[in-house]
Design an enzyme around this catalytic site. Sequence first.
Site, PDB file in Angstrom:
ATOM      1  N   GLY A   1       0.814  -1.211   0.000  1.00 47.47           N
ATOM      2  CA  GLY A   1       0.000   0.000   0.000  1.00 47.47           C
ATOM      3  C   GLY A   1       0.841   1.252   0.000  1.00 47.47           C
TER       4      GLY A   1
ATOM      5  CB  ALA B   1       4.865   1.419   4.024  1.00 44.38           C
TER       6      ALA B   1
ATOM      7  CD  GLU C   1       3.865  -5.033  -4.105  1.00 48.84           C
ATOM      8  OE1 GLU C   1       3.208  -4.266  -4.840  1.00 48.84           O
ATOM      9  OE2 GLU C   1       3.583  -6.230  -3.946  1.00 48.84           O
TER      10      GLU C   1
ATOM     11  CB  CYS D   1       1.954  -0.926  -6.645  1.00 43.59           C
ATOM     12  SG  CYS D   1       1.908  -2.711  -6.867  1.00 43.59           S
TER      13      CYS D   1
END
Length: 551
Positions: free
Chosen positions: A278, A283, A297, A332
């Site tokens: 996300g 993160a 990620e 992403c």
Amino acid sequence: KAVHVMLTRTSSSRVPRAALALDSRRLLSVPSWATVDPNTMSARSPGIGHNMVGGKWVGAAKVKEIPDPLNGGTMMKVPDTAVAEVNEYIERMKNCPRSGLHNPIKNPERYSMLGAVMADTAREMKKPEVAEFFARLIQRVVPKSMPQCTGEPTVARKFMENYSCDQVRFLAQSFGVPGDHAGQVSTGLRFPYGGVAVITPFNFPLEIPALQTLSALFMGNQPLTKVDCKVAIVMEQFVRMLHHCGLPKTDMDFLYSDGPVMNEILLKGDCRMTLFTGSQHVADKLAVDLKGKVKLEDAGFDWKVLGPDPSDVDYVVWQADQDAYAFSGQKCSAQSMLVAHEKWMGLGIVDKLRAQAAKRSLADLTISPVLTWPTPKILEHINACLKLPGAELAFGGTPLTGHSIPDCYGAMPPTAVYVPIETIMASDANFALATTELFGPFQIITSYKEGQLALVIRMLNKMQNHLTAGVVSNDLQFINEVLGNTITGTTYAGIRARTTAAPQQHWFGPSGDPRAGGIHTADAIKLCWSSHREVIYDHAPVASGWVGKIS
């Protein structure tokens, strides 16, 4: 003026409401284990979601209504789980043995059991009605073209085929090193963490949570999985299918909640490892809150460099459009910046990209609602980029009309802004603006001249995220110069290089960060979901007459 005319024609053409509906064919059938029907989910008959904890499917005191991204009507009602309702999740996470549900020494028969479940579930997903069920359900919650939707069930099925039968136990393969005397050997083992968590976003409602949850299970962990509530119904159905195919119901938990509620569980449950996919902001917060016990990620401002040897122009244009605008850029791995050599600019690469993007339409969902950036926010960012010295609107930029997408979401055509590389690198403020990830159908286009490759590489390495990239060239010296001086985790190189659509057989994940996680491969599974343990066996008899010396 020519650009403006094209924009007006593209964005103002009305899309018939019937065309906004999904593929009009009825599903072959709804699988017996399914609890929702993607054909009938509506305000009159909403899909109902459930939490799962301790092997039981349960609700919550409150429900959250999820709007249909195409018309705004309530499509689903899912648990709006409160902090007061998560004690059982906390206790299960906290009380899961640190040695996991299985490991190479304890309960090794579970490796075979999970391999059998994978084989049976892969066979289930190969049924046409099951594959279509997931594709249609995905399209209901994240409206994108049917080829984009069918890709996720296919990747999930192939992943399970890859890790069926004995392949799960092979993930835990150990090694031995001879010792200093008879009976002594040091053995390296892969051990689980115990109670872990999988947190994934909206854009891949099946592939990412399914593969990461299964990977956690393979290595012996007990995962709690939370997917963005807008799309979590897809993963819920996948879990129900796993149970149908033999997965013990107490092996994992599943939760609908907002971020703060999940954060409470992670902290009070002493989560041993969290896989987060996300935003960069979340993160970084999790990395601090969980004291580094994370694999990430995170955001991906992903670049593609077109080298000094143009060829296969039509293919490169098609691939660049796919990378930037498939699913309206909500990946992403989506191409966020195209860096074109002056030879490509001389061939009219921007005009060709404009023409290719103009083929996209909301009618066939090759243009999608933008689920995390509302239209005003997108326009604000576009206008800010256009204020940079030398910036120009390459194409797009005008909101879509003639649709019923709710205001909480974005409705924009493929858009690109050209910014000179000298402007981008002129100041930190310019660089920060030009490399801000807009999670939608938007990219920055820039160009470089012969002799400016060092400047390009400096720009690429200044970026904060290093998830995917493409080096489009067949000039091996050029390719090696770029590859040898950059660090992006998943980099495609060659004239067919892309940034998106990673298949199940290769690593996908960022690089250059010790927190970086990955997906798909055996290396990714072992990196994220297990740790190395060394056991030194030393069991030979002590020689008669042995005398120890003090040292």
